[in-house]
Design an enzyme around this catalytic site. Sequence first.
Site, short mmCIF file in Angstrom:
data_model
loop_
_atom_site.label_atom_id
_atom_site.label_comp_id
_atom_site.label_asym_id
_atom_site.label_seq_id
_atom_site.Cartn_x
_atom_site.Cartn_y
_atom_site.Cartn_z
CB SER A 1 -35.92 12.90 35.04
OG SER A 1 -36.14 11.57 34.67
CG HIS B 1 -32.97 15.37 32.70
ND1 HIS B 1 -32.20 14.35 32.16
CD2 HIS B 1 -34.16 14.80 33.00
CE1 HIS B 1 -32.89 13.22 32.15
NE2 HIS B 1 -34.09 13.48 32.62
#
Length: 291
Positions: free
Chosen positions: A194, A240
């Site tokens: 991610s 993220h």
Amino acid sequence: MTEQEQPQPGLAGCYRHPDRETGIRCTRCDRPVCPSCMISASVGYQCPDCVRGSSQETRATRPRTLAGGTVVSDTRLITKILIAVNAVVFVTVLTVGDSMVRDLGLIGYDVDPTAYTWIGVADGEWYRLLTSAFLHQQIWHIGFNMLGLWFLGPPLEAALGRARFLALYLISALAGSTLTYLLAAQNQLTLGASGAVFGLFGATAVLMRRMRYDMRPIAVLLAINLVFTFTWANIAWQAHIGGLVVGAVIAYAMVHAPREKRLPVQYGVSATVLLLLVVACVVRTLHLLGG
């Protein structure tokens, strides 16, 4: 050279073999060339020196991408390789079991329940910062990440070039892992691509801004993913955000670097980001170890 071997008046000697008479001249430099030296060109013949110089000029003027990379026909190669690596690791995890995740996933500092020894980045296992970015356990997890990589990767790979795109991906992955290491609980297990994929989000926004494209599609897509980041359970938002910010910084340096200073700027910014990540990890490690 004897008198009989001297070139006859009216015919010049080859510039590389003066004892060989020739009536042929290079169409570029006009020097005389014998049959052994002349090289057929689109018009007439050329000497070896001019052909060599033309090849060097062609290499020097080879088309470049926006960021200075080499233009290639397959702009999905690195993207496909990264997806393949993630897929192979995923199948291996399913085959081997949770032990592989425990050995390669991102853990700050914890005790191995099977061996009762300390493990984690703080214990010197720094490779976890990168290996964790290629680990997935759930099909939906790898599915979403690889879908994002497949759609975001090729346009960036085409604009940056293969080497720069790979550097962007890996540094974004490291940035996501580093921020997770800094802010998450020391024994929290984290894995997934991610951080790297969010780095591609940041880079895509920078590229679209640079090309003056409509920013609304990427803005909406990024906003949706950020909502999921902060609302879904068991998501490492640190990875993220770390990947997103660093991906944007690296991409900005790559696409906005002045042409005459392109490599120093790109290398310099990338090296500086890596150095900051290392320093952050060292500080976190000292804190966990009580130093």
